[in-house]
Write an enzyme that holds these catalytic residues in place. Structure first.
Site, PDB file in Angstrom:
ATOM      1  N   GLU A   1       0.866  -1.176   0.000  1.00 40.09           N
ATOM      2  CA  GLU A   1       0.000   0.000   0.000  1.00 40.09           C
ATOM      3  C   GLU A   1       0.904   1.228   0.000  1.00 40.09           C
ATOM      4  OE1 GLU A   1      -3.200  -0.049  -0.397  1.00 40.09           O
ATOM      5  OE2 GLU A   1      -3.311  -2.240  -0.310  1.00 40.09           O
TER       6      GLU A   1
ATOM      7  N   HIS B   1      -8.217  -3.051   0.982  1.00 36.39           N
ATOM      8  CA  HIS B   1      -7.049  -2.279   0.536  1.00 36.39           C
ATOM      9  C   HIS B   1      -5.998  -2.172   1.640  1.00 36.39           C
ATOM     10  CE1 HIS B   1      -8.548  -1.157  -3.417  1.00 36.39           C
ATOM     11  NE2 HIS B   1      -9.719  -0.922  -2.858  1.00 36.39           N
TER      12      HIS B   1
END
EC number: 3.1.11.-
Length: 487
Positions: A22, A167
Protein backbone atom coordinates in the site's frame (compact mmCIF):
# COMPACT_ATOMS: atom_id res chain seq x y z
CA UNK A 1 15.85 -8.59 12.61
CA UNK A 2 12.10 -8.95 12.22
CA UNK A 3 10.97 -12.49 11.54
CA UNK A 4 8.10 -13.82 9.52
CA UNK A 5 5.44 -15.71 11.44
CA UNK A 6 6.29 -19.38 11.05
CA UNK A 7 9.64 -18.73 9.33
CA UNK A 8 12.21 -21.49 9.77
CA UNK A 9 15.96 -21.14 9.21
CA UNK A 10 16.24 -23.97 6.71
CA UNK A 11 14.03 -23.70 3.67
CA UNK A 12 14.26 -24.56 -0.01
CA UNK A 13 12.50 -21.33 -1.09
CA UNK A 14 9.98 -23.32 -3.11
CA UNK A 15 7.08 -21.41 -1.57
CA UNK A 16 5.16 -18.87 -3.62
CA UNK A 17 5.43 -15.38 -2.14
CA UNK A 18 2.12 -13.56 -2.54
CA UNK A 19 2.69 -9.92 -1.62
CA UNK A 20 1.10 -6.49 -1.80
CA UNK A 21 2.16 -2.94 -0.99
CA UNK A 22 0.00 0.00 0.00
CA UNK A 23 1.44 3.37 -0.99
CA UNK A 24 0.92 7.09 -1.09
CA UNK A 25 -0.61 8.58 -4.25
CA UNK A 26 1.56 11.09 -6.14
CA UNK A 27 -0.07 14.51 -6.36
CA UNK A 28 2.28 16.18 -8.82
CA UNK A 29 4.17 15.18 -11.95
CA UNK A 30 7.48 13.45 -11.29
CA UNK A 31 6.63 12.53 -7.72
CA UNK A 32 7.13 8.91 -6.77
CA UNK A 33 5.24 6.51 -4.54
CA UNK A 34 6.13 5.87 -0.90
CA UNK A 35 5.40 2.47 0.63
CA UNK A 36 3.08 2.66 3.65
CA UNK A 37 2.51 -1.05 4.23
CA UNK A 38 3.99 -4.35 3.09
CA UNK A 39 2.17 -7.66 3.47
CA UNK A 40 3.03 -11.16 2.30
CA UNK A 41 2.11 -14.79 2.71
CA UNK A 42 4.16 -17.81 1.70
CA UNK A 43 2.10 -20.54 0.05
CA UNK A 44 2.90 -24.19 -0.50
CA UNK A 45 2.65 -24.75 -4.28
CA UNK A 46 1.66 -28.40 -3.85
CA UNK A 47 -1.07 -28.09 -1.22
CA UNK A 48 -2.05 -24.43 -1.79
CA UNK A 49 -2.09 -23.62 1.92
CA UNK A 50 -0.70 -20.57 3.68
CA UNK A 51 2.47 -21.46 5.54
CA UNK A 52 3.71 -18.12 6.86
CA UNK A 53 2.69 -14.48 6.89
CA UNK A 54 4.16 -11.06 7.50
CA UNK A 55 2.65 -7.59 7.61
CA UNK A 56 4.10 -4.26 8.69
CA UNK A 57 3.29 -0.56 8.45
CA UNK A 58 6.09 1.59 7.02
CA UNK A 59 6.96 5.19 7.84
CA UNK A 60 7.82 7.16 4.68
CA UNK A 61 10.73 9.60 4.71
CA UNK A 62 8.26 12.43 4.12
CA UNK A 63 5.02 12.15 6.06
CA UNK A 64 3.53 14.98 4.01
CA UNK A 65 3.17 12.50 1.13
CA UNK A 66 0.19 11.04 2.99
CA UNK A 67 -2.72 13.03 1.57
CA UNK A 68 -6.51 12.72 1.94
CA UNK A 69 -6.52 10.92 -1.43
CA UNK A 70 -4.20 8.18 -0.24
CA UNK A 71 -6.08 7.88 3.07
CA UNK A 72 -9.31 7.48 1.12
CA UNK A 73 -7.71 4.70 -0.91
CA UNK A 74 -6.18 2.55 1.84
CA UNK A 75 -7.21 4.10 5.16
CA UNK A 76 -3.61 4.53 6.37
CA UNK A 77 -3.32 7.87 8.16
CA UNK A 78 -0.27 9.90 9.13
CA UNK A 79 -0.69 9.00 12.80
CA UNK A 80 -0.78 5.29 11.90
CA UNK A 81 2.80 5.34 10.62
CA UNK A 82 4.46 8.14 12.62
CA UNK A 83 6.04 5.61 14.98
CA UNK A 84 6.33 2.78 12.45
CA UNK A 85 9.57 1.32 11.11
CA UNK A 86 11.18 2.75 7.98
CA UNK A 87 11.68 0.64 4.88
CA UNK A 88 15.39 0.46 5.69
CA UNK A 89 14.42 -1.17 9.01
CA UNK A 90 12.41 -3.93 7.31
CA UNK A 91 14.51 -4.31 4.14
CA UNK A 92 16.30 -7.46 5.36
CA UNK A 93 13.00 -9.18 6.12
CA UNK A 94 11.40 -8.15 2.83
CA UNK A 95 14.48 -9.33 0.94
CA UNK A 96 14.46 -12.67 2.75
CA UNK A 97 10.76 -13.19 2.01
CA UNK A 98 10.99 -12.39 -1.69
CA UNK A 99 14.44 -13.20 -3.02
CA UNK A 100 14.70 -16.41 -5.03
CA UNK A 101 11.03 -17.27 -4.73
CA UNK A 102 8.13 -17.12 -7.16
CA UNK A 103 6.33 -13.81 -6.70
CA UNK A 104 2.55 -13.58 -7.00
CA UNK A 105 0.04 -10.76 -6.78
CA UNK A 106 -2.59 -8.75 -8.62
CA UNK A 107 -1.04 -6.30 -11.09
CA UNK A 108 2.37 -6.78 -9.45
CA UNK A 109 4.34 -6.42 -12.67
CA UNK A 110 3.10 -2.89 -13.26
CA UNK A 111 2.79 -1.69 -9.68
CA UNK A 112 4.11 -3.72 -6.73
CA UNK A 113 7.36 -4.98 -8.29
CA UNK A 114 8.48 -1.49 -9.39
CA UNK A 115 7.66 -0.11 -5.93
CA UNK A 116 9.84 -2.77 -4.26
CA UNK A 117 12.75 -2.02 -6.60
CA UNK A 118 12.38 1.72 -6.06
CA UNK A 119 12.34 1.28 -2.28
CA UNK A 120 15.55 -0.76 -2.30
CA UNK A 121 17.21 1.70 -4.67
CA UNK A 122 16.37 4.58 -2.32
CA UNK A 123 18.33 2.92 0.50
CA UNK A 124 21.21 1.98 -1.79
CA UNK A 125 20.65 -1.78 -1.81
CA UNK A 126 20.20 -4.34 -4.54
CA UNK A 127 16.57 -5.47 -4.74
CA UNK A 128 15.39 -9.05 -4.34
CA UNK A 129 14.86 -10.97 -7.56
CA UNK A 130 12.17 -13.58 -8.28
CA UNK A 131 12.70 -16.91 -9.96
CA UNK A 132 9.30 -16.51 -11.59
CA UNK A 133 6.14 -14.41 -11.36
CA UNK A 134 2.39 -14.92 -11.31
CA UNK A 135 0.55 -11.69 -12.10
CA UNK A 136 -3.06 -12.63 -11.50
CA UNK A 137 -4.40 -9.58 -13.38
CA UNK A 138 -2.73 -10.53 -16.66
CA UNK A 139 -3.20 -14.24 -16.04
CA UNK A 140 -6.91 -14.13 -15.23
CA UNK A 141 -7.65 -11.63 -17.98
CA UNK A 142 -6.14 -14.11 -20.41
CA UNK A 143 -7.46 -17.38 -18.99
CA UNK A 144 -10.60 -16.52 -17.07
CA UNK A 145 -11.96 -13.98 -19.53
CA UNK A 146 -14.30 -11.09 -18.89
CA UNK A 147 -17.07 -12.99 -17.13
CA UNK A 148 -16.20 -11.32 -13.81
CA UNK A 149 -16.30 -7.79 -15.17
CA UNK A 150 -13.36 -5.39 -15.00
CA UNK A 151 -10.97 -7.93 -13.38
CA UNK A 152 -10.16 -5.63 -10.45
CA UNK A 153 -9.61 -7.51 -7.20
CA UNK A 154 -12.76 -6.09 -5.61
CA UNK A 155 -14.86 -7.19 -8.59
CA UNK A 156 -13.38 -10.69 -8.61
CA UNK A 157 -13.95 -11.02 -4.87
CA UNK A 158 -17.58 -9.98 -5.27
CA UNK A 159 -17.99 -12.44 -8.15
CA UNK A 160 -16.91 -15.31 -5.90
CA UNK A 161 -18.67 -14.01 -2.78
CA UNK A 162 -15.47 -13.35 -0.83
CA UNK A 163 -16.55 -10.05 0.72
CA UNK A 164 -15.24 -6.52 0.36
CA UNK A 165 -11.66 -5.56 -0.42
CA UNK A 166 -10.07 -3.63 2.46
CA UNK A 167 -7.05 -2.28 0.54
CA UNK A 168 -4.77 -3.37 3.37
CA UNK A 169 -1.78 -5.45 2.38
CA UNK A 170 -2.26 -8.72 4.24
CA UNK A 171 -6.03 -8.78 3.66
CA UNK A 172 -5.56 -8.09 -0.04
CA UNK A 173 -2.88 -10.76 -0.37
CA UNK A 174 -5.10 -13.40 1.19
CA UNK A 175 -8.04 -12.30 -0.96
CA UNK A 176 -5.82 -12.52 -4.05
CA UNK A 177 -4.81 -16.06 -3.10
CA UNK A 178 -8.44 -17.10 -2.63
CA UNK A 179 -9.50 -15.52 -5.93
CA UNK A 180 -6.72 -17.33 -7.77
CA UNK A 181 -7.76 -20.66 -6.23
CA UNK A 182 -11.40 -20.12 -7.18
CA UNK A 183 -10.52 -19.18 -10.75
CA UNK A 184 -8.13 -22.12 -11.10
CA UNK A 185 -10.85 -24.48 -9.86
CA UNK A 186 -13.38 -23.13 -12.37
CA UNK A 187 -10.88 -23.42 -15.23
CA UNK A 188 -9.94 -26.96 -14.18
CA UNK A 189 -13.60 -28.02 -14.17
CA UNK A 190 -14.25 -26.35 -17.52
CA UNK A 191 -11.28 -28.13 -19.07
CA UNK A 192 -12.95 -31.43 -18.15
CA UNK A 193 -16.47 -30.56 -19.33
CA UNK A 194 -17.96 -30.93 -22.81
CA UNK A 195 -18.17 -27.69 -24.77
CA UNK A 196 -21.96 -27.61 -24.65
CA UNK A 197 -22.00 -27.60 -20.84
CA UNK A 198 -19.54 -24.72 -20.73
CA UNK A 199 -21.61 -22.77 -23.25
CA UNK A 200 -24.69 -23.23 -21.06
CA UNK A 201 -22.98 -22.30 -17.79
CA UNK A 202 -20.77 -19.35 -18.72
CA UNK A 203 -21.78 -15.92 -19.98
CA UNK A 204 -19.83 -15.41 -23.18
CA UNK A 205 -19.17 -12.42 -25.40
CA UNK A 206 -18.60 -14.30 -28.64
CA UNK A 207 -19.42 -17.75 -30.01
CA UNK A 208 -15.71 -18.53 -29.89
CA UNK A 209 -15.30 -18.04 -26.15
CA UNK A 210 -15.63 -21.66 -25.10
CA UNK A 211 -13.29 -23.15 -27.66
CA UNK A 212 -10.84 -20.28 -27.18
CA UNK A 213 -10.86 -20.84 -23.43
CA UNK A 214 -10.19 -24.54 -23.83
CA UNK A 215 -7.33 -23.87 -26.24
CA UNK A 216 -5.87 -21.36 -23.79
CA UNK A 217 -5.96 -23.84 -20.93
CA UNK A 218 -4.18 -26.44 -23.01
CA UNK A 219 -1.47 -24.15 -24.31
CA UNK A 220 -0.65 -20.70 -22.99
CA UNK A 221 2.30 -18.37 -23.39
CA UNK A 222 2.38 -18.18 -19.59
CA UNK A 223 2.83 -21.95 -19.34
CA UNK A 224 6.31 -23.38 -19.27
CA UNK A 225 7.61 -25.38 -22.27
CA UNK A 226 7.77 -28.47 -20.08
CA UNK A 227 4.11 -28.14 -19.20
CA UNK A 228 3.15 -27.76 -22.85
CA UNK A 229 5.11 -30.80 -23.96
CA UNK A 230 4.30 -33.29 -21.24
CA UNK A 231 1.64 -31.88 -18.94
CA UNK A 232 3.58 -33.43 -16.07
CA UNK A 233 4.08 -30.26 -14.04
CA UNK A 234 0.45 -29.29 -14.42
CA UNK A 235 -0.56 -32.64 -13.00
CA UNK A 236 1.74 -32.53 -9.99
CA UNK A 237 1.73 -28.80 -9.15
CA UNK A 238 -1.05 -27.10 -11.17
CA UNK A 239 -0.44 -23.56 -9.94
CA UNK A 240 3.14 -23.62 -11.23
CA UNK A 241 1.78 -23.68 -14.78
CA UNK A 242 0.80 -20.06 -14.12
CA UNK A 243 4.40 -18.95 -13.54
CA UNK A 244 6.12 -16.61 -15.99
CA UNK A 245 9.88 -16.92 -16.18
CA UNK A 246 11.90 -14.50 -14.09
CA UNK A 247 14.04 -13.74 -17.12
CA UNK A 248 11.13 -12.13 -18.90
CA UNK A 249 9.76 -10.37 -15.86
CA UNK A 250 12.74 -8.99 -13.94
CA UNK A 251 11.82 -5.56 -15.29
CA UNK A 252 8.24 -5.22 -16.54
CA UNK A 253 9.47 -2.97 -19.35
CA UNK A 254 12.68 -4.84 -20.19
CA UNK A 255 11.95 -7.02 -23.20
CA UNK A 256 15.56 -7.78 -24.09
CA UNK A 257 15.36 -11.45 -23.14
CA UNK A 258 12.01 -12.18 -24.76
CA UNK A 259 11.60 -13.74 -28.16
CA UNK A 260 9.91 -11.45 -30.65
CA UNK A 261 6.98 -13.77 -31.07
CA UNK A 262 5.89 -13.53 -27.44
CA UNK A 263 6.63 -9.84 -26.97
CA UNK A 264 3.22 -8.74 -28.30
CA UNK A 265 1.60 -10.82 -25.55
CA UNK A 266 3.59 -8.98 -22.87
CA UNK A 267 2.87 -5.58 -24.37
CA UNK A 268 -0.85 -6.35 -24.66
CA UNK A 269 -1.09 -6.99 -20.94
CA UNK A 270 -0.42 -3.31 -20.32
CA UNK A 271 -3.52 -2.14 -22.15
CA UNK A 272 -6.27 -0.80 -19.88
CA UNK A 273 -8.90 -3.40 -20.49
CA UNK A 274 -12.00 -1.35 -21.17
CA UNK A 275 -11.06 2.27 -21.37
CA UNK A 276 -12.31 2.67 -24.91
CA UNK A 277 -15.73 1.43 -23.87
CA UNK A 278 -16.25 4.60 -21.87
CA UNK A 279 -14.61 7.12 -24.16
CA UNK A 280 -17.63 8.49 -26.00
CA UNK A 281 -15.41 10.67 -28.16
CA UNK A 282 -14.56 7.59 -30.22
CA UNK A 283 -18.07 7.13 -31.55
CA UNK A 284 -18.40 9.75 -34.26
CA UNK A 285 -20.15 10.15 -37.57
CA UNK A 286 -18.56 8.37 -40.50
CA UNK A 287 -16.21 10.76 -42.22
CA UNK A 288 -13.38 10.24 -44.65
CA UNK A 289 -9.93 11.15 -43.47
CA UNK A 290 -8.56 11.14 -46.96
CA UNK A 291 -7.53 14.79 -46.75
CA UNK A 292 -4.70 15.62 -44.40
CA UNK A 293 -6.13 18.88 -43.08
CA UNK A 294 -5.85 19.18 -39.33
CA UNK A 295 -3.03 16.63 -38.97
CA UNK A 296 0.19 18.43 -38.06
CA UNK A 297 3.66 17.69 -39.35
CA UNK A 298 6.11 16.93 -36.56
CA UNK A 299 8.67 19.50 -37.73
CA UNK A 300 6.04 22.23 -37.38
CA UNK A 301 5.24 21.41 -33.76
CA UNK A 302 6.78 23.44 -30.96
CA UNK A 303 6.57 21.26 -27.86
CA UNK A 304 6.31 24.37 -25.68
CA UNK A 305 2.96 25.10 -27.35
CA UNK A 306 1.43 21.74 -26.42
CA UNK A 307 -1.18 22.04 -23.70
CA UNK A 308 -3.97 19.97 -22.18
CA UNK A 309 -7.28 21.26 -20.91
CA UNK A 310 -10.78 20.08 -20.09
CA UNK A 311 -13.46 20.70 -22.72
CA UNK A 312 -17.15 19.65 -22.96
CA UNK A 313 -17.63 16.10 -24.18
CA UNK A 314 -19.84 17.56 -26.92
CA UNK A 315 -21.56 20.90 -27.52
CA UNK A 316 -23.87 21.69 -24.62
CA UNK A 317 -22.60 18.81 -22.47
CA UNK A 318 -21.93 19.30 -18.76
CA UNK A 319 -19.55 16.33 -18.84
CA UNK A 320 -15.94 17.29 -19.43
CA UNK A 321 -13.14 15.42 -21.16
CA UNK A 322 -9.41 16.06 -21.34
CA UNK A 323 -8.13 17.18 -24.75
CA UNK A 324 -4.70 18.07 -26.13
CA UNK A 325 -4.08 21.24 -28.12
CA UNK A 326 -1.25 22.86 -30.04
CA UNK A 327 -1.94 26.47 -29.26
CA UNK A 328 -5.66 26.79 -30.00
CA UNK A 329 -5.90 23.83 -32.41
CA UNK A 330 -6.77 20.27 -31.36
CA UNK A 331 -3.58 18.25 -31.65
CA UNK A 332 -3.56 15.55 -34.33
CA UNK A 333 -0.34 14.13 -35.77
CA UNK A 334 0.91 13.17 -39.21
CA UNK A 335 3.76 10.74 -38.59
CA UNK A 336 5.63 9.63 -41.74
CA UNK A 337 7.67 6.47 -42.17
CA UNK A 338 6.86 4.65 -38.95
CA UNK A 339 8.16 1.12 -38.66
CA UNK A 340 5.93 -1.58 -37.16
CA UNK A 341 7.69 -3.40 -34.32
CA UNK A 342 4.91 -5.86 -33.43
CA UNK A 343 1.94 -6.53 -35.67
CA UNK A 344 -1.75 -6.61 -34.83
CA UNK A 345 -2.68 -8.00 -31.44
CA UNK A 346 -6.41 -8.67 -31.33
CA UNK A 347 -6.77 -11.34 -28.67
CA UNK A 348 -9.02 -9.22 -26.43
CA UNK A 349 -12.66 -8.42 -27.14
CA UNK A 350 -14.76 -5.37 -26.41
CA UNK A 351 -18.25 -5.56 -24.89
CA UNK A 352 -19.80 -5.99 -28.33
CA UNK A 353 -17.63 -9.03 -29.05
CA UNK A 354 -15.37 -7.25 -31.56
CA UNK A 355 -11.64 -7.84 -31.57
CA UNK A 356 -9.72 -4.90 -30.15
CA UNK A 357 -6.91 -4.22 -32.60
CA UNK A 358 -3.63 -2.49 -31.84
CA UNK A 359 -0.02 -2.65 -32.97
CA UNK A 360 3.34 -1.34 -31.75
CA UNK A 361 5.64 1.02 -33.64
CA UNK A 362 9.19 2.28 -33.13
CA UNK A 363 9.50 5.96 -32.25
CA UNK A 364 12.08 8.26 -33.78
CA UNK A 365 13.33 11.12 -31.55
CA UNK A 366 11.11 13.94 -32.83
CA UNK A 367 7.93 11.89 -32.37
CA UNK A 368 9.11 10.59 -29.00
CA UNK A 369 9.67 14.15 -27.76
CA UNK A 370 6.19 15.25 -28.86
CA UNK A 371 4.50 12.25 -27.22
CA UNK A 372 6.40 12.69 -23.97
CA UNK A 373 5.38 16.35 -23.83
CA UNK A 374 1.76 15.34 -24.46
CA UNK A 375 2.02 12.80 -21.65
CA UNK A 376 3.44 15.37 -19.25
CA UNK A 377 0.83 18.02 -20.09
CA UNK A 378 -2.11 15.62 -19.79
CA UNK A 379 -0.86 13.99 -16.60
CA UNK A 380 -0.37 17.38 -14.95
CA UNK A 381 -3.97 18.40 -15.66
CA UNK A 382 -5.23 14.96 -14.61
CA UNK A 383 -3.46 15.14 -11.25
CA UNK A 384 -4.41 18.79 -10.68
CA UNK A 385 -8.07 17.94 -11.29
CA UNK A 386 -7.99 15.39 -8.47
CA UNK A 387 -7.65 12.12 -10.37
CA UNK A 388 -6.05 9.35 -8.35
CA UNK A 389 -5.73 6.96 -11.29
CA UNK A 390 -2.44 5.27 -12.17
CA UNK A 391 -0.94 6.91 -15.25
CA UNK A 392 0.03 4.67 -18.17
CA UNK A 393 2.96 6.27 -20.06
CA UNK A 394 2.37 6.79 -23.76
CA UNK A 395 5.99 5.99 -24.60
CA UNK A 396 7.08 2.42 -23.85
CA UNK A 397 10.80 1.95 -23.08
CA UNK A 398 12.27 -1.06 -24.89
CA UNK A 399 15.69 -1.87 -23.48
CA UNK A 400 17.69 -4.39 -25.44
CA UNK A 401 16.36 -3.31 -28.84
CA UNK A 402 18.94 -0.56 -29.41
CA UNK A 403 17.07 1.22 -26.60
CA UNK A 404 14.49 2.34 -29.15
CA UNK A 405 11.27 3.47 -27.46
CA UNK A 406 7.91 2.34 -28.80
CA UNK A 407 4.24 3.26 -28.64
CA UNK A 408 0.99 1.41 -29.23
CA UNK A 409 -1.46 2.54 -31.92
CA UNK A 410 -5.12 1.52 -31.65
CA UNK A 411 -7.49 0.84 -34.54
CA UNK A 412 -10.84 2.41 -33.56
CA UNK A 413 -14.32 1.02 -34.04
CA UNK A 414 -17.06 3.46 -34.94
CA UNK A 415 -20.80 3.37 -35.53
CA UNK A 416 -21.98 4.20 -39.05
CA UNK A 417 -25.76 3.97 -38.97
CA UNK A 418 -26.47 0.50 -37.61
CA UNK A 419 -23.15 -0.95 -38.74
CA UNK A 420 -20.06 -1.33 -36.56
CA UNK A 421 -16.80 -1.13 -38.44
CA UNK A 422 -13.08 -0.63 -38.01
CA UNK A 423 -12.77 3.03 -38.77
CA UNK A 424 -9.20 3.68 -39.87
CA UNK A 425 -8.83 4.23 -43.59
CA UNK A 426 -6.14 2.06 -45.16
CA UNK A 427 -4.22 3.38 -48.18
CA UNK A 428 -1.36 1.99 -50.25
CA UNK A 429 1.43 4.32 -51.37
CA UNK A 430 2.23 3.81 -55.06
CA UNK A 431 4.99 5.35 -57.14
CA UNK A 432 4.93 6.32 -60.80
CA UNK A 433 8.35 7.63 -61.60
CA UNK A 434 9.06 10.36 -59.07
CA UNK A 435 5.38 10.83 -58.28
CA UNK A 436 3.83 9.17 -55.23
CA UNK A 437 0.09 8.57 -55.00
CA UNK A 438 -2.17 7.05 -52.38
CA UNK A 439 -4.58 4.31 -53.39
CA UNK A 440 -7.50 3.68 -51.03
CA UNK A 441 -7.57 0.02 -50.05
CA UNK A 442 -10.47 0.17 -47.61
CA UNK A 443 -12.42 2.75 -45.63
CA UNK A 444 -14.02 0.07 -43.43
CA UNK A 445 -11.45 -2.74 -43.27
CA UNK A 446 -12.06 -6.13 -41.71
CA UNK A 447 -9.86 -7.32 -38.86
CA UNK A 448 -8.22 -9.97 -41.02
CA UNK A 449 -7.39 -7.39 -43.69
CA UNK A 450 -5.74 -5.06 -41.20
CA UNK A 451 -3.86 -7.96 -39.64
CA UNK A 452 -2.44 -9.06 -43.00
CA UNK A 453 -1.16 -5.56 -43.81
CA UNK A 454 0.46 -4.56 -40.53
CA UNK A 455 3.29 -7.04 -40.19
CA UNK A 456 6.55 -6.46 -38.28
CA UNK A 457 8.95 -4.15 -40.17
CA UNK A 458 6.12 -2.73 -42.31
CA UNK A 459 6.72 0.98 -43.00
CA UNK A 460 3.72 3.29 -42.96
CA UNK A 461 2.54 6.87 -42.58
CA UNK A 462 0.07 7.35 -39.74
CA UNK A 463 -2.51 10.06 -39.15
CA UNK A 464 -3.19 9.92 -35.43
CA UNK A 465 -5.53 11.46 -32.90
CA UNK A 466 -4.55 11.60 -29.23
CA UNK A 467 -7.34 10.60 -26.86
CA UNK A 468 -6.83 10.95 -23.10
CA UNK A 469 -8.81 8.55 -20.90
CA UNK A 470 -9.40 8.05 -17.18
CA UNK A 471 -11.30 4.88 -16.41
CA UNK A 472 -11.32 2.43 -13.50
CA UNK A 473 -8.21 3.87 -11.84
CA UNK A 474 -6.20 3.79 -15.07
CA UNK A 475 -5.42 6.95 -17.01
CA UNK A 476 -3.29 7.90 -19.98
CA UNK A 477 -3.42 8.79 -23.68
CA UNK A 478 -4.38 6.49 -26.51
CA UNK A 479 -2.90 6.94 -29.98
CA UNK A 480 -5.76 6.25 -32.39
CA UNK A 481 -5.20 5.67 -36.10
CA UNK A 482 -7.53 7.66 -38.37
CA UNK A 483 -5.64 6.89 -41.57
CA UNK A 484 -2.74 4.57 -42.41
CA UNK A 485 -0.70 4.69 -45.62
CA UNK A 486 1.24 1.48 -46.24
CA UNK A 487 4.55 1.86 -48.08
Amino acid sequence: MLTMVGLTPAEDRSEIAFFDVETTIPFRVGQGYAILEFGSILVCPKKLVELKNYSVLVRPANLNLITPRSVKCNGIKREDVESALTFADIADTVYDILHGRIWAGHNILKFDCPRIREAFAEIGRDPPEPKGTIDSLALLTQRFGRRAGDMKMATLATYFGLGNQTHRSLDDVRMNFEVLKYCATVLFLESSLPDELIENSVTTTTPETSSRRRRTIKKSPLQSPTDQQTGENMTTIPILSFVSSAEAQTDPFDMSTLRNEIAPEVLQSDVPMEEEQNQQSETVASEGTGDQEGFMELDKISVSSIRATHVPLYDGSQTMKLQLFLGDRPLQLHCPRLKVRFGINGKFMDKAGRRRLNFVIDLYPSLCNVLQECDSAAQTISVDSGSGSDWNPLVIPMKGFLNCPTARIHIPTELNGDIDRYAAEIHQKEFSGATATQKLISSNPKAEEIESLLNPRTVLDAFLSLEPYDYQQRAGIRLVARKLVIH
